[in-house]
Write an enzyme that holds these catalytic residues in place. Structure first.
Site, mmCIF file in Angstrom:
data_model
loop_
_atom_site.group_PDB
_atom_site.id
_atom_site.type_symbol
_atom_site.label_atom_id
_atom_site.label_comp_id
_atom_site.label_asym_id
_atom_site.label_seq_id
_atom_site.Cartn_x
_atom_site.Cartn_y
_atom_site.Cartn_z
ATOM 1 N N GLY A 291 53.819 40.986 34.067
ATOM 2 C CA GLY A 291 52.740 41.809 34.612
ATOM 3 C C GLY A 291 51.438 41.638 33.852
ATOM 4 N N CYS A 292 51.523 41.530 32.549
ATOM 5 C CA CYS A 292 50.317 41.392 31.730
ATOM 6 C C CYS A 292 49.648 40.037 31.958
ATOM 7 C CB CYS A 292 50.649 41.596 30.261
ATOM 8 S SG CYS A 292 51.283 43.256 29.943
ATOM 9 N N THR A 293 50.450 39.015 32.153
ATOM 10 C CA THR A 293 49.905 37.690 32.456
ATOM 11 C C THR A 293 49.212 37.713 33.810
ATOM 12 O OG1 THR A 293 51.574 36.598 31.100
ATOM 13 C CG2 THR A 293 50.490 35.261 32.784
#
Length: 181
Positions: free
Chosen positions: A71-73
């Site tokens: 998700g952060c990527t």
């Protein structure tokens, strides 16, 4: 009978301990219109950034859980793709997590991220933005919250539990709306 009372007591303790609401943070939050909390943190290149550095510009300050996770990527890469449109709207993007500068450098290089990733290794800044999971002890992670900060340093919009796939587009939409025709 003694065993039954002990089991009941243990079950009560287990419910309190494992109930996420029992360990939830206080409901205190930041409000739109109030001054954004200051920060002074190093980025992936060791350069220190403070809120005052962005005075006169819009700032999308986004907190994320951990470098190089799914998700952060996605969230970081969406901001990367939209960076020119954000710049045209007078906005800069800054990511913040509790990972260190070395981790940020690897993450930024791997995905060609053209914006600062600030290392909040103590979690103090995330805590000031009510974006820290847990009690501030080592091993806590940041929540996925984003704060759109206006050129005067005030919070213009808050995105709690921001969507990795929509966060950048939401910021762009709100910048257009806030800046008017």
């Amino acid at each position: 009978m003694k065993t039954g009372k002990m089991i009941a007591a243990l079950m009560t303790l287990a419910l309190v301990f494992f109930n996420p609401m029992a360990n939830a943070e206080p409901s205190a939050t930041l409000k739109v219109g109030q001054p954004a909390p200051d920060f002074n943190l190093p980025d992936q290149n060791g350069k220190t950034h403070a809120l005052a550095d962005f005075r006169g510009k819009w700032l999308a300050l986004y907190f994320y859980v951990k470098d190089d996770t799914l998700g952060c990527t996605e969230q970081a890469c969406r901001f990367r793709v939209d960076i020119h449109e954000l710049a045209e709207l007078g906005a800069q993007v800054v990511g913040v997590s509790v990972d260190d500068s070395t981790s940020h450098a690897l993450f930024a290089k791997k995905y060609n991220l053209p914006f600062p990733l600030l290392a909040d290794s103590t979690g103090e800044t995330a805590a000031r933005y009510h974006s820290l999971r847990g009690d501030g002890s080592p091993g806590n992670l940041a929540k996925r919250n984003t704060f759109l900060i206006d050129p005067q340093g005030r919070i213009a919009k808050i995105y709690l539990s921001a969507s990795p796939s929509r966060n950048s587009a939401e910021v762009i939409e709100d910048l257009k709306r806030l800046q008017g025709p």
